[in-house]
Design a protein around this motif. Structure first.
Motif, mmCIF file in Angstrom:
data_model
loop_
_atom_site.group_PDB
_atom_site.id
_atom_site.type_symbol
_atom_site.label_atom_id
_atom_site.label_comp_id
_atom_site.label_asym_id
_atom_site.label_seq_id
_atom_site.Cartn_x
_atom_site.Cartn_y
_atom_site.Cartn_z
ATOM 1 N N ILE A 51 0.852 -1.193 0.000
ATOM 2 C CA ILE A 51 0.000 0.000 0.000
ATOM 3 C C ILE A 51 0.884 1.238 0.000
ATOM 4 O O ILE A 51 1.808 1.364 0.812
ATOM 5 C CB ILE A 51 -0.932 -0.003 1.219
ATOM 6 N N THR A 52 0.610 2.153 -0.893
ATOM 7 C CA THR A 52 1.375 3.389 -1.015
ATOM 8 C C THR A 52 0.477 4.596 -0.760
ATOM 9 O O THR A 52 -0.748 4.469 -0.669
ATOM 10 C CB THR A 52 1.989 3.509 -2.418
ATOM 11 N N GLY A 53 1.113 5.773 -0.661
ATOM 12 C CA GLY A 53 0.363 7.013 -0.558
ATOM 13 C C GLY A 53 0.060 7.483 0.844
ATOM 14 O O GLY A 53 -0.686 8.459 1.026
ATOM 15 N N GLY A 54 0.612 6.819 1.860
ATOM 16 C CA GLY A 54 0.329 7.239 3.227
ATOM 17 C C GLY A 54 1.481 6.927 4.157
ATOM 18 O O GLY A 54 2.621 6.707 3.738
ATOM 19 N N THR A 55 1.194 6.907 5.449
ATOM 20 C CA THR A 55 2.165 6.587 6.493
ATOM 21 C C THR A 55 1.940 5.159 6.961
ATOM 22 O O THR A 55 0.796 4.751 7.191
ATOM 23 C CB THR A 55 2.007 7.553 7.683
ATOM 24 N N ASN A 56 3.011 4.394 7.086
ATOM 25 C CA ASN A 56 2.910 2.993 7.491
ATOM 26 C C ASN A 56 3.381 2.785 8.927
ATOM 27 O O ASN A 56 4.379 3.362 9.354
ATOM 28 C CB ASN A 56 3.751 2.102 6.571
ATOM 29 N N ILE A 57 2.650 1.956 9.659
ATOM 30 C CA ILE A 57 3.035 1.528 11.005
ATOM 31 C C ILE A 57 3.215 0.010 10.962
ATOM 32 O O ILE A 57 2.265 -0.717 10.657
ATOM 33 C CB ILE A 57 1.972 1.901 12.045
ATOM 34 N N PRO A 58 4.424 -0.510 11.239
ATOM 35 C CA PRO A 58 4.634 -1.966 11.165
ATOM 36 C C PRO A 58 3.894 -2.695 12.280
ATOM 37 O O PRO A 58 3.700 -2.167 13.378
ATOM 38 C CB PRO A 58 6.154 -2.094 11.326
ATOM 39 N N LEU A 59 3.486 -3.925 12.000
ATOM 40 C CA LEU A 59 2.778 -4.764 12.960
ATOM 41 C C LEU A 59 3.489 -6.112 13.068
ATOM 42 O O LEU A 59 4.046 -6.609 12.088
ATOM 43 C CB LEU A 59 1.333 -4.997 12.506
ATOM 44 N N THR A 60 3.460 -6.690 14.269
ATOM 45 C CA THR A 60 4.069 -8.002 14.492
ATOM 46 C C THR A 60 3.054 -8.937 15.138
ATOM 47 O O THR A 60 2.231 -8.519 15.955
ATOM 48 C CB THR A 60 5.313 -7.899 15.392
ATOM 49 N N VAL A 61 3.115 -10.212 14.778
ATOM 50 C CA VAL A 61 2.178 -11.205 15.296
ATOM 51 C C VAL A 61 2.514 -11.545 16.739
ATOM 52 O O VAL A 61 3.684 -11.680 17.108
ATOM 53 C CB VAL A 61 2.229 -12.482 14.440
ATOM 54 N N GLY A 62 1.473 -11.709 17.573
ATOM 55 C CA GLY A 62 1.700 -12.130 18.955
ATOM 56 C C GLY A 62 0.482 -11.940 19.823
ATOM 57 O O GLY A 62 -0.305 -11.013 19.631
ATOM 58 N N GLY A 63 0.297 -12.851 20.792
ATOM 59 C CA GLY A 63 -0.786 -12.721 21.752
ATOM 60 C C GLY A 63 -2.100 -13.262 21.232
ATOM 61 O O GLY A 63 -2.195 -13.824 20.135
ATOM 62 N N SER A 64 -3.137 -13.090 22.033
ATOM 63 C CA SER A 64 -4.469 -13.575 21.678
ATOM 64 C C SER A 64 -5.508 -12.708 22.373
ATOM 65 O O SER A 64 -5.185 -11.905 23.262
ATOM 66 C CB SER A 64 -4.640 -15.033 22.092
ATOM 67 N N LEU A 65 -6.755 -12.869 21.987
ATOM 68 C CA LEU A 65 -7.827 -12.116 22.620
ATOM 69 C C LEU A 65 -8.130 -12.683 24.005
ATOM 70 O O LEU A 65 -8.033 -13.887 24.237
ATOM 71 C CB LEU A 65 -9.089 -12.157 21.769
ATOM 72 N N THR A 66 -8.516 -11.815 24.925
ATOM 73 C CA THR A 66 -8.895 -12.238 26.270
ATOM 74 C C THR A 66 -10.312 -12.808 26.256
ATOM 75 O O THR A 66 -11.065 -12.634 25.297
ATOM 76 C CB THR A 66 -8.837 -11.057 27.245
#
Length: 219
Positions: A51-66
């Motif tokens: 995806i282009t044209g904006g600001t990117n925030i990296p994400l990493t896999v981990g954890g689960s829903l409570t």
């Protein structure tokens, strides 16, 4: 490009809170990299490499829903949870919520694997929960306009919960069917609440909010 960009209107990613995003598990493949992208002008574009044209925030896999979250969001059972960087400023998250949002997954070869828009109800509750009064708020009890006009110390405010708005103005009308406001009052924002201070001359007047906000249909 139009076909790819249409993916952003589907909104299959869930922004849960200020630190986590949830996606369907089949879109979290080993070796992929993930990002949340945003643009205040709706300029995001989906390409074969991301995806282009904006600001990117990296994400990493981990954890689960409570357990509590699964009660609130049973449709997210089995979803993969991803984390934003711990040092992401809250101000950056607040800015992101004012524009177009997207999630993307790119494989180790640099090819786009998945792109979608984002649902934001969870993070809005996390960042902007407000238990106070909205609308016309009198600060000396529940008295009406007639009491306020007779007391120079009486304070009244108009409050609007609009955390995704980029700007808000108050339009004040003299009569019910007027099409042109008698006054335009810029409202100031604090933690998602837009506020305008009232005046005695507004007694028996009418008002509307003028809100500048990005919506998907504008893309």
């Amino acid at each position: 490009t139009q076909i790819l960009d249409s993916l952003l209107g589907v909104q299959q990613a869930y922004w849960l809170d200020r630190r986590r995003v949830a996606i369907q598990p089949q879109f979290a493949q080993s070796g992929d990299s993930y990002a949340m992208s945003f643009s205040l002008t709706g300029a995001l574009s989906v390409t074969t490499s991301g995806i282009t044209g904006g600001t990117n925030i990296p994400l990493t896999v981990g954890g689960s829903l409570t357990k509590e979250e699964l009660l609130r969001y049973p449709q997210l059972s089995g979803y993969t949870v991803l984390h934003l960087p711990a040092n992401t400023p809250v101000a950056t998250l607040q800015t992101a919520l004012e524009g177009e949002l997207a999630f993307s997954a790119v494989n180790s070869s640099g090819a786009l694997q998945y792109a979608t828009g984002m649902q934001v109800a969870g993070v809005l509750d996390d960042l902007y929960y407000y238990s106070g009064k909205l609308g016309v708020v009198f600060h000396h009890g529940e008295a009406g306009w007639h009491d306020w006009a007779d007391d120079e110390n009486y304070a009244v405010k108009l409050k609007l919960w609009a955390p995704t708005a980029q700007s808000v103005s108050l339009q004040v009308f003299d009569h019910e069917f007027d099409t042109t406001p008698a006054a335009m009052v810029p409202m100031h924002e604090h933690n998602g609440i837009w506020v305008a201070d009232g005046e005695p001359s507004w007694k028996d007047k009418y008002y509307l909010y003028s809100v500048k906000v990005w919506v998907q249909s504008d893309a």
